[in-house]
Design a protein around this motif. Structure first.
Motif, mmCIF file in Angstrom:
data_model
loop_
_atom_site.group_PDB
_atom_site.id
_atom_site.type_symbol
_atom_site.label_atom_id
_atom_site.label_comp_id
_atom_site.label_asym_id
_atom_site.label_seq_id
_atom_site.Cartn_x
_atom_site.Cartn_y
_atom_site.Cartn_z
ATOM 1 N N LEU A 4 0.858 -1.180 0.000
ATOM 2 C CA LEU A 4 0.000 0.000 0.000
ATOM 3 C C LEU A 4 0.892 1.226 0.000
ATOM 4 N N LEU A 5 0.731 2.066 -1.003
ATOM 5 C CA LEU A 5 1.496 3.311 -1.116
ATOM 6 C C LEU A 5 0.622 4.466 -0.646
ATOM 7 N N ILE A 6 1.128 5.233 0.307
ATOM 8 C CA ILE A 6 0.441 6.445 0.758
ATOM 9 C C ILE A 6 1.245 7.627 0.246
ATOM 10 N N VAL A 7 0.641 8.384 -0.671
ATOM 11 C CA VAL A 7 1.265 9.576 -1.252
ATOM 12 C C VAL A 7 0.574 10.773 -0.629
ATOM 13 N N HIS A 8 1.343 11.616 0.034
ATOM 14 C CA HIS A 8 0.722 12.689 0.811
ATOM 15 C C HIS A 8 1.469 14.011 0.686
ATOM 16 N N HIS A 9 0.714 15.074 0.829
ATOM 17 C CA HIS A 9 1.286 16.412 1.017
ATOM 18 C C HIS A 9 0.734 16.879 2.357
ATOM 19 N N THR A 10 1.629 17.045 3.320
ATOM 20 C CA THR A 10 1.239 17.248 4.710
ATOM 21 C C THR A 10 1.862 18.527 5.260
ATOM 22 N N PRO A 11 1.346 19.698 4.850
ATOM 23 C CA PRO A 11 1.960 20.955 5.273
ATOM 24 C C PRO A 11 1.366 21.589 6.534
ATOM 25 N N SER A 12 0.449 20.887 7.225
ATOM 26 C CA SER A 12 -0.191 21.512 8.388
ATOM 27 C C SER A 12 -0.427 20.481 9.484
ATOM 28 N N PRO A 13 -0.618 20.939 10.723
ATOM 29 C CA PRO A 13 -0.929 20.002 11.812
ATOM 30 C C PRO A 13 -2.217 19.197 11.552
ATOM 31 N N ALA A 14 -3.204 19.815 10.932
ATOM 32 C CA ALA A 14 -4.453 19.092 10.642
ATOM 33 C C ALA A 14 -4.190 17.937 9.684
ATOM 34 N N LEU A 15 -3.438 18.197 8.637
ATOM 35 C CA LEU A 15 -3.112 17.132 7.684
ATOM 36 C C LEU A 15 -2.179 16.101 8.294
ATOM 37 N N GLN A 16 -1.301 16.518 9.175
ATOM 38 C CA GLN A 16 -0.416 15.559 9.851
ATOM 39 C C GLN A 16 -1.253 14.586 10.683
ATOM 40 N N ALA A 17 -2.251 15.097 11.390
ATOM 41 C CA ALA A 17 -3.124 14.231 12.192
ATOM 42 C C ALA A 17 -3.894 13.262 11.300
ATOM 43 N N MET A 18 -4.384 13.748 10.168
ATOM 44 C CA MET A 18 -5.118 12.885 9.236
ATOM 45 C C MET A 18 -4.190 11.820 8.653
ATOM 46 N N PHE A 19 -3.010 12.229 8.241
ATOM 47 C CA PHE A 19 -2.016 11.298 7.694
ATOM 48 C C PHE A 19 -1.679 10.210 8.708
#
Length: 149
Positions: A4-19
């Motif tokens: 499973l490949l997770i490709v992410h752009h995580t520029p904020s604390p909210a996205l970090q929590a989701m990731f």
């Protein structure tokens, strides 16, 4: 072992929590037979996509569109993966502080063009992610990973 490949752009604390919630779901001990690979959108390559059995995408909604980093990822992998990647199951999550519709639509358009198959409903969050939002992210990761077993 399925990958499973997770490709992410995580520029904020909210996205970090989701990731982190997606990774946690995908990495649940009951899914130990799945290799979970995490790649930032600016570093993921066609080789990563072609080696994956399923993909989860993560992005902010920026000015009504997916992030430039995720767009760059698609620009990089589109033609090299167009034929060999058809049928790849995928899911995605989007975070925004205002409208997310354009980001969702753009991801659906590109992935449809690539022939990828929706394996789980997207998780779309406006504002600060709640506990329920993070649980949905966990379920997204777990659902996509479980589909590989």
């Amino acid at each position: 072992m399925p990958r499973l490949l997770i490709v992410h752009h995580t520029p904020s604390p909210a996205l970090q929590a989701m990731f982190e919630a997606v990774v946690s779901g995908a990495s649940d001990p009951e899914l130990a037979g799945v290799e979970v690979v995490r790649e930032p959108a600016l570093g993921a390559t066609a080789v990563d996509v072609l080696a994956a059995d399923a993909i989860v995408l993560g992005t902010p909604a920026n000015i009504g569109y997916m992030s430039g980093a995720l767009k760059h990822f698609f620009d990089t992998v589109y033609y090299p993966c167009l034929d060999a990647g058809r049928g790849t199951p995928f899911g995605f999550y989007v975070h925004g502080n205002e409208g997310t519709e354009g980001a969702v639509a753009s991801i659906r358009t590109v992935t449809k063009g690539m022939g990828w198959v929706v394996a789980a409903e997207p998780v779309v969050v406006l504002g600060q992610p709640t506990k329920a939002d993070l649980e949905r992210c966990w379920e997204l990761g777990a659902t996509i990973a479980a589909g590989l077993l």
